[in-house]
Every structure is written in structure tokens, then in C-alpha cells.
Design a protein around this motif. Sequence first.
Motif, PDB file in Angstrom:
ATOM      1  N   UNK A 134       5.124  18.979 -15.557  1.00  0.00           N
ATOM      2  CA  UNK A 134       5.554  18.077 -16.622  1.00  0.00           C
ATOM      3  C   UNK A 134       6.278  16.862 -16.045  1.00  0.00           C
ATOM      4  N   UNK A 135       7.161  17.092 -15.104  1.00  0.00           N
ATOM      5  CA  UNK A 135       7.882  15.985 -14.472  1.00  0.00           C
ATOM      6  C   UNK A 135       6.914  15.094 -13.704  1.00  0.00           C
ATOM      7  N   UNK A 136       5.919  15.691 -13.067  1.00  0.00           N
ATOM      8  CA  UNK A 136       4.910  14.909 -12.338  1.00  0.00           C
ATOM      9  C   UNK A 136       4.110  14.030 -13.293  1.00  0.00           C
ATOM     10  N   UNK A 137       3.746  14.569 -14.457  1.00  0.00           N
ATOM     11  CA  UNK A 137       2.990  13.786 -15.449  1.00  0.00           C
ATOM     12  C   UNK A 137       3.820  12.619 -15.985  1.00  0.00           C
ATOM     13  N   UNK A 160       0.800  -1.218   0.000  1.00  0.00           N
ATOM     14  CA  UNK A 160       0.000   0.000   0.000  1.00  0.00           C
ATOM     15  C   UNK A 160       0.832   1.267   0.000  1.00  0.00           C
ATOM     16  N   UNK A 161       2.146   1.137   0.074  1.00  0.00           N
ATOM     17  CA  UNK A 161       3.024   2.306   0.038  1.00  0.00           C
ATOM     18  C   UNK A 161       3.211   2.765  -1.398  1.00  0.00           C
ATOM     19  N   UNK A 162       2.987   4.048  -1.647  1.00  0.00           N
ATOM     20  CA  UNK A 162       3.107   4.583  -2.999  1.00  0.00           C
ATOM     21  C   UNK A 162       4.003   5.806  -2.990  1.00  0.00           C
ATOM     22  N   UNK A 163       4.630   6.060  -4.105  1.00  0.00           N
ATOM     23  CA  UNK A 163       5.484   7.224  -4.263  1.00  0.00           C
ATOM     24  C   UNK A 163       4.618   8.474  -4.226  1.00  0.00           C
ATOM     25  N   UNK A 164       5.027   9.473  -3.464  1.00  0.00           N
ATOM     26  CA  UNK A 164       4.251  10.699  -3.284  1.00  0.00           C
ATOM     27  C   UNK A 164       4.574  11.671  -4.424  1.00  0.00           C
ATOM     28  N   UNK A 165       3.697  11.712  -5.429  1.00  0.00           N
ATOM     29  CA  UNK A 165       3.943  12.536  -6.600  1.00  0.00           C
ATOM     30  C   UNK A 165       3.689  14.014  -6.348  1.00  0.00           C
ATOM     31  N   UNK A 166       2.973  14.357  -5.297  1.00  0.00           N
ATOM     32  CA  UNK A 166       2.672  15.755  -5.014  1.00  0.00           C
ATOM     33  C   UNK A 166       3.911  16.542  -4.619  1.00  0.00           C
ATOM     34  N   UNK A 167       4.982  15.855  -4.241  1.00  0.00           N
ATOM     35  CA  UNK A 167       6.216  16.544  -3.850  1.00  0.00           C
ATOM     36  C   UNK A 167       6.974  17.079  -5.062  1.00  0.00           C
TER      37      UNK A 167
END
Length: 73
Positions: free
Chosen positions: A41-44, A29-36
Motif C-alpha cells: 500500500x505504501x509503495x502504491x 536518470x536517478x530515480x527513487x527505488x520503490x522496491x525497498x
Amino acid sequence: MTFLGKVIHVSVDLVLVSTCLAGIKRNTGLAFKLETIENQTARDYSRRYLKMGESVYDYSVASCGSSSYFERK
């Protein structure tokens, strides 16, 4: 090693890392935190990269599940 060989090697390594992250997400259930990531563009691209790993993980699980070499416990 030629340039093309290095590109293929790095590409396969990136797919394996993404697949490993997908397995961690599915099993713990651990996921990479993309909001950081501040850059949109890098987030997408990061989101696409992680989704590709989940697709490879799903395909691998389906292939192993339909194989006679594996059994569910």
C-alpha cells in the motif's frame, strides 16, 4: 496560522518535493527505488505521489516552453 493554512502549506511543500524528484529523474536518470518499500500500500501511494510530481513537472515545462518569456538553447 489556522489548521487549514497549515494543511495547504504542507500540501504545497509536498508537491514541490515531488516535482523536484521528477526533475532529478528527468535530468539525471536517478530515480527513487520503490522496491525497498515492503508495504504494498505504501509503495502504491509512493508511486502515485511521484507520478503526480512528474505531471506537475511536465505541465511546468510545457507552460514555460509556450511562454514568450523563455527560450530554448
